[in-house]
Design a protein around this motif. Structure first.
Motif, short mmCIF file in Angstrom:
data_model
loop_
_atom_site.label_atom_id
_atom_site.label_comp_id
_atom_site.label_asym_id
_atom_site.label_seq_id
_atom_site.Cartn_x
_atom_site.Cartn_y
_atom_site.Cartn_z
N TRP A 1 0.85 -1.18 0.00
CA TRP A 1 0.00 0.00 0.00
C TRP A 1 0.89 1.24 0.00
O TRP A 1 2.03 1.21 0.44
CB TRP A 1 -0.91 0.02 1.23
CG TRP A 1 -1.92 -1.06 1.23
CD1 TRP A 1 -1.86 -2.22 1.94
CD2 TRP A 1 -3.12 -1.12 0.47
NE1 TRP A 1 -2.96 -3.00 1.66
CE2 TRP A 1 -3.75 -2.35 0.77
CE3 TRP A 1 -3.72 -0.26 -0.44
CZ2 TRP A 1 -4.96 -2.71 0.19
CZ3 TRP A 1 -4.93 -0.63 -1.01
CH2 TRP A 1 -5.53 -1.84 -0.69
N PHE A 2 0.33 2.34 -0.47
CA PHE A 2 1.06 3.61 -0.57
C PHE A 2 1.71 4.01 0.75
O PHE A 2 2.88 4.39 0.78
CB PHE A 2 0.10 4.71 -1.06
CG PHE A 2 0.74 6.06 -1.16
CD1 PHE A 2 1.52 6.38 -2.24
CD2 PHE A 2 0.55 7.01 -0.16
CE1 PHE A 2 2.11 7.64 -2.35
CE2 PHE A 2 1.14 8.25 -0.25
CZ PHE A 2 1.91 8.56 -1.35
N ASP A 3 0.95 3.93 1.84
CA ASP A 3 1.48 4.39 3.12
C ASP A 3 2.48 3.41 3.76
O ASP A 3 3.05 3.70 4.81
CB ASP A 3 0.35 4.72 4.10
CG ASP A 3 -0.54 3.53 4.41
OD1 ASP A 3 -0.46 2.51 3.69
OD2 ASP A 3 -1.32 3.61 5.38
N GLU A 4 2.72 2.28 3.13
CA GLU A 4 3.70 1.32 3.63
C GLU A 4 5.06 1.49 2.97
O GLU A 4 6.05 0.93 3.42
CB GLU A 4 3.22 -0.11 3.40
CG GLU A 4 1.98 -0.47 4.19
CD GLU A 4 1.45 -1.85 3.84
OE1 GLU A 4 1.75 -2.35 2.73
OE2 GLU A 4 0.72 -2.42 4.66
N VAL A 5 5.12 2.25 1.89
CA VAL A 5 6.37 2.46 1.16
C VAL A 5 7.11 3.65 1.76
O VAL A 5 6.54 4.72 1.93
CB VAL A 5 6.09 2.71 -0.35
CG1 VAL A 5 7.37 2.99 -1.09
CG2 VAL A 5 5.37 1.52 -0.96
N THR A 6 8.40 3.47 2.07
CA THR A 6 9.19 4.55 2.66
C THR A 6 10.17 5.13 1.64
O THR A 6 10.51 4.48 0.65
CB THR A 6 10.00 4.05 3.87
OG1 THR A 6 10.99 3.13 3.43
CG2 THR A 6 9.09 3.41 4.91
N LEU A 7 10.61 6.34 1.91
CA LEU A 7 11.60 6.97 1.04
C LEU A 7 12.91 6.18 1.03
O LEU A 7 13.56 6.08 0.00
CB LEU A 7 11.87 8.40 1.51
CG LEU A 7 10.73 9.40 1.31
CD1 LEU A 7 11.09 10.73 1.95
CD2 LEU A 7 10.45 9.59 -0.16
#
Length: 62
Positions: free
Chosen positions: A38-44
């Motif tokens: 999910w989008f909010d699980e991906v970190t920079l």
């Protein structure tokens, strides 16, 4: 006597190419990570590692 010289245009062709390549790698890394999370699980940091660059470069370019 006054000598006027036309300024030669300065182009950073190699640098521009490298920047575009890095941007493309970042976009591809992000797209790959989004296929499995999910989008909010991906970190920079994950995007940067997958693109072979640093978190600061990801922030600066995007």
């Amino acid at each position: 006597m006054e000598l006027i010289m036309a300024a030669r245009p300065y182009r950073q062709v190699a640098r521009e190419s490298a920047v575009r390549s890095t941007e493309q790698q970042i976009v591809e890394a992000f797209a790959t990570l989004m296929q499995t999370r999910w989008f909010d699980e991906v970190t920079l940091d994950e995007i940067a590692a997958a693109a072979g660059t640093t978190r600061q470069t990801v922030i600066r370019r995007f």
